[in-house]
Design an enzyme around this catalytic site. Structure first.
Site, PDB file in Angstrom:
ATOM      1  N   TYR A  41       4.476  15.473   2.780  1.00  0.00           N
ATOM      2  CA  TYR A  41       5.881  15.838   2.971  1.00  0.00           C
ATOM      3  C   TYR A  41       6.144  16.279   4.409  1.00  0.00           C
ATOM      4  CZ  TYR A  41       9.636  19.423   2.788  1.00  0.00           C
ATOM      5  OH  TYR A  41      10.720  20.222   3.042  1.00  0.00           O
ATOM      6  N   HIS A  69       6.122  13.349   6.754  1.00  0.00           N
ATOM      7  CA  HIS A  69       7.043  12.255   6.427  1.00  0.00           C
ATOM      8  C   HIS A  69       8.180  12.182   7.447  1.00  0.00           C
ATOM      9  CE1 HIS A  69       9.895   9.787   4.204  1.00  0.00           C
ATOM     10  NE2 HIS A  69       8.892   9.457   3.386  1.00  0.00           N
TER      11      HIS A  69
END
Length: 109
Positions: free
Chosen positions: A77, A80
């Site tokens: 995450y 990303h």
């Protein structure tokens, strides 16, 4: 007590800068919430404004909670591109921020 299997919570406490208008804060929160639709390891997202009467908030006004299946999911995450792009918009609007990741522990009585 037992640690929740695989679940990891990512908590962000924030205080927006005084000059950030409420409309901009709302726009940023919608952008944050949308990350759950863009980043697969992010399984859930919740947020709220402080309502405590204890006056121990140290100036923080908002809390954001994301749920992941693993610490590896949080790492994915963070790296990303959608998160990086959002963080570059979100973080400059903050006066104070704390980020804390933890594995919830279930207490059975």
């Amino acid at each position: 007590m037992e640690e929740a299997k695989g679940v990891v919570k990512h908590i962000l406490l924030a205080k927006f800068k005084d000059e950030i208008p409420p409309e901009k804060i709302e726009e940023l929160i919608k952008g944050y919430a949308n990350l759950v639709n863009l980043i697969h390891p992010m399984k859930a997202f919740h947020w709220g404004k402080g309502v405590s009467i204890e006056n121990l908030h140290q100036g923080f006004t908002h809390v954001f909670e994301s749920t992941f299946e693993s610490t590896e999911g949080i790492a994915e995450y963070i790296a990303h591109p959608a998160h990086v792009e959002f963080a570059n918009l979100f973080l400059p609007s903050l006066d104070k921020v704390i980020v804390f990741d933890y594995k919830p522990t279930v207490v059975r009585c």
